[in-house]
Design a protein around this motif. Sequence first.
Motif, short mmCIF file in Angstrom:
data_model
loop_
_atom_site.label_atom_id
_atom_site.label_comp_id
_atom_site.label_asym_id
_atom_site.label_seq_id
_atom_site.Cartn_x
_atom_site.Cartn_y
_atom_site.Cartn_z
N MET A 95 -10.94 -26.37 17.68
CA MET A 95 -9.61 -25.52 17.76
C MET A 95 -9.45 -24.81 16.39
SD MET A 95 -8.87 -25.54 20.38
CE MET A 95 -10.17 -26.13 21.69
N LYS A 96 -9.82 -25.48 15.02
CA LYS A 96 -9.77 -24.58 13.98
C LYS A 96 -10.61 -23.15 14.11
CE LYS A 96 -10.06 -25.66 9.24
NZ LYS A 96 -10.60 -26.59 8.03
N ARG A 97 -12.15 -23.62 14.62
CA ARG A 97 -12.88 -22.22 14.56
C ARG A 97 -12.07 -21.41 15.66
NH1 ARG A 97 -19.14 -23.50 14.19
NH2 ARG A 97 -18.39 -25.54 14.47
N ALA A 98 -11.72 -21.97 16.76
CA ALA A 98 -11.39 -21.22 17.90
C ALA A 98 -10.09 -20.22 17.58
CB ALA A 98 -10.85 -22.17 19.01
N LYS A 99 -9.27 -20.74 16.50
CA LYS A 99 -8.25 -20.30 16.30
C LYS A 99 -8.75 -19.05 15.27
CE LYS A 99 -3.73 -20.49 13.48
NZ LYS A 99 -3.09 -21.40 12.80
N ALA A 100 -9.66 -19.21 14.31
CA ALA A 100 -10.19 -18.20 13.33
C ALA A 100 -10.87 -17.02 14.24
CB ALA A 100 -11.45 -18.89 12.65
N ILE A 101 -11.59 -17.46 15.43
CA ILE A 101 -11.98 -16.29 16.18
C ILE A 101 -11.03 -15.42 16.90
CG2 ILE A 101 -13.40 -16.09 18.28
CD1 ILE A 101 -15.39 -18.57 17.47
N ALA A 102 -9.76 -16.22 17.36
CA ALA A 102 -8.91 -15.68 18.28
C ALA A 102 -8.22 -14.45 17.06
CB ALA A 102 -8.00 -16.47 18.66
N GLN A 103 -8.05 -15.11 15.87
CA GLN A 103 -7.34 -14.28 14.66
C GLN A 103 -7.91 -12.99 14.58
OE1 GLN A 103 -5.42 -16.46 12.00
NE2 GLN A 103 -4.57 -14.05 11.98
N ARG A 104 -9.29 -12.77 14.88
CA ARG A 104 -9.75 -11.45 14.59
C ARG A 104 -8.93 -10.46 15.65
NH1 ARG A 104 -15.48 -12.16 16.94
NH2 ARG A 104 -14.26 -12.71 18.75
N ILE A 105 -8.74 -10.99 16.81
CA ILE A 105 -8.07 -10.02 17.92
C ILE A 105 -6.74 -9.85 17.40
CG2 ILE A 105 -7.76 -9.58 20.23
CD1 ILE A 105 -10.78 -9.99 19.80
N ILE A 106 -6.11 -10.88 16.94
CA ILE A 106 -4.50 -10.85 16.92
C ILE A 106 -4.36 -9.87 15.49
CG2 ILE A 106 -2.47 -12.12 15.80
CD1 ILE A 106 -3.40 -12.74 18.73
N ASP A 107 -5.32 -9.97 14.54
CA ASP A 107 -5.18 -8.91 13.32
C ASP A 107 -5.38 -7.66 13.67
OD1 ASP A 107 -4.69 -11.27 11.69
OD2 ASP A 107 -6.89 -11.40 10.85
N GLU A 108 -6.32 -7.32 14.73
CA GLU A 108 -6.93 -6.10 14.84
C GLU A 108 -5.52 -5.55 15.72
OE1 GLU A 108 -10.09 -5.74 17.75
OE2 GLU A 108 -10.65 -3.68 17.21
N ALA A 109 -5.11 -6.14 16.63
CA ALA A 109 -3.87 -5.83 17.61
C ALA A 109 -2.60 -5.23 16.65
CB ALA A 109 -3.45 -6.85 18.47
N THR A 110 -2.60 -6.23 15.58
CA THR A 110 -1.48 -6.10 14.66
C THR A 110 -1.57 -4.57 13.72
OG1 THR A 110 -1.22 -8.45 14.52
CG2 THR A 110 0.11 -7.17 12.88
N ARG A 111 -3.09 -4.83 13.41
CA ARG A 111 -3.07 -3.40 12.71
C ARG A 111 -3.07 -2.20 13.19
NH1 ARG A 111 -8.01 -1.38 11.83
NH2 ARG A 111 -9.14 -2.88 12.53
N LEU A 112 -3.52 -2.09 14.45
CA LEU A 112 -3.39 -0.99 15.40
C LEU A 112 -2.02 -0.79 16.13
CD1 LEU A 112 -6.95 -1.40 17.13
CD2 LEU A 112 -6.15 0.28 15.06
N GLN A 113 -1.16 -1.73 15.94
CA GLN A 113 0.18 -1.65 16.46
C GLN A 113 0.22 -1.34 17.99
OE1 GLN A 113 1.76 1.24 13.29
NE2 GLN A 113 3.24 -0.46 12.49
#
Lengths: 88, 418, 213
Positions: B229-247
């Motif tokens: 789950m630690k690695r799974a969260k890191a992988i999901a983080q990429r999308i969350i960051d991208e969506a946040t950045r692109l608003q």
Amino acid sequence: MSVSESVEESEGLVSDLVLDLKGLVCPVPVVKVANAIKGLEVGGVIEASATDPGVLADIPAWCHATGHELLRIGRNGREFAFWVKRAK
Amino acid sequence: MSEIVKRAQEELDKRYNRLVALNASSLCTRCGLCADSCHFYLANGDPEVAPAAKTERVRSVYRRQHDWLSRLFPNFTGARELTEDELDAWVDIAFRYCTMCERCTVNCPMGVDTPVVMGAARGTLTAIGKAPEILVQLADAEIARAESIDIFKDMLKEQIGFLEEELREETGDPEASIPMEKEGSEILYVALSGAHTILPAAKIFHRAGVDWTLSFFEASNYAVFLGDMKRAKAIAQRIIDEATRLQVSEVVITECGHAVFSYRWSTPVWFGELPFRIRSLIEVIHDYVRDGRIQLDQTANPDPITFHDSCNLSRKSGLAEQPRAVLESAAADFREMTPNREKAFCCGAGSGLVAVEEWRDTRLAAGRPKAEQIRNTGARVVVTSCDNCRHQLGDLGEHYGLEIEVKNLAEVTARALC
Amino acid sequence: MNHETLLEFVLYDLQLVALTIFVLLYAIKIRQLLMLPLPLEGGAADQETSTGRAVAVSYASILSPLAMESTRRHWRRWAVFAAYHIGILVAITATFTIPFTPGLMTQSVRRVAATAIALGLVAGFVKIYWRLTLPELRSISQPDDFFGLTILQVWFAIAIPAVLLNHPGWLVVYFVMTALLLVYVPVSKISHYIYWFFSRYLFGRRYGRRGVL
């Protein structure tokens, strides 16, 4: 890194194994390459052709993660070709 | 106790939360009713691969540590000490002969949650380096993409450039595009690497007139299969960051069972409340059809079509009705398999099994109940909203001589666009 | 100690002590379980769902063999399960009604109760037979499965004449056996029924939230 305009640019590379990955979509091309590379000696080269443009993202990322060397990746019309060298 | 066994025991203990404890307790009465709900058991009749037998291997080790009677009389309760041989056996039990499909859970009078126990085993095996190598490599490749995004950006843009050419050809609109990094878009669409998950969706978005942008990252998250789950969260983080950045207002996950499952149910736990909602492409297409944003012509898909329920989508996420509603509009002859929806059979290759080449025979055998279901419908096209299932169904078609074509919902919908 | 005193002791004092141990053991076990962290579950289905309704459906599944493919296909096993557990329920209830509401235990009530327990006994034999002969059951069976089944068979066998005849000798044996069971059950796999309440609740809540049930 960028995509070579033509696979002919890769002439001169000697491959130990040729894989036909045409018609396969992600992650199968990576899986096939990962499996096949285990059968090569260190320094051995796989040459593969694929039709799914997903390989342009998947293969470099897989090489980056595993340490294997992506020698070249190229496009010829609607086909893609790449050469991967077993590093370890 | 060897070093690796000691580490495995520590990892198992770390995962001993209330859910694991409950499902590793005497909750399972060992009644055996789960056996023929499992496609692996149906494939070969081996009692050792029945769900209760598989979970019992892991449970018996937990029992040795935590159950009063088992600590005093292990032989009496069948409690086991962990050994390296046992761990090797778990690789088969947890990764090869269990697709975490939960079909046994919905067929268990006690409600034993087999994937909870198997997840603890998978996570433990991953932590001690015994997980299937290819799953680890694929998870690492996903992280590598984020770590070195600048290296891959150009490659990705070139890939999308090729697809954009096709999109323009097929829509006849020279302005049609597959936008990337478009700030303030309504939708961030997260596809897979395969063109079949990008082009049909692009056509649908184009026709619906949606303001969207394509993610640099793929929806799949192989660490989920690893129970890491630690690695799974890191992988999901990429999308969350991208969506946040692109608003963006919404993240739409492509037709990928485990991706939809993890983004729908795990990200709220990992990241808390987010400034955008996360939905699956299935729901989005459904809403476009329902609201008349796209019109479909059933005659575009005249062949008999059936729908395969991905376990992650129908049984685990409640997304069973939306694809059916779309298919009723997009296909002329839609036929149901039996059983279906949350009671459906697994394709036989879920939870990463499809990626492990060495176990191909296992998954083809385990897919027999599904192959028989498909054959019984007489369908020529099988639609599924999970790429993992798609691969497996394609292989089952060849292996069992089904003469079928496998497509995702977006492909069938895009073909029916008026 | 004369017979009457002995009977009074097993009917009240011994049962009370055994029940106290029973409750204490369960309290410790449940506390141990609840002390562990419960992994969070996030998100909710877009469509309107009722978690409460899903939990109710989850609990009710035990009474609806047709709802589940496994119990529908193996209806004989469900029928045997039902007979067995009704037998247990009646035999336990009798340990309360005999000492505390003896007026309720009329001759006809005793006959009905003894019949239910007898059916439980028959179901127990079928369960043992299946556990020995069905490959998917034999492979997962442990000594404590057979021990648990056997002691409950003995208990049933004692309960039938005790409930039916109301004979002090049978009653003493029945209540001593019940006391021993009350102490054994919480530490054994027979305690599954306690976990069932937690499991079905979590099952209903999970599937309700996700819009499956």
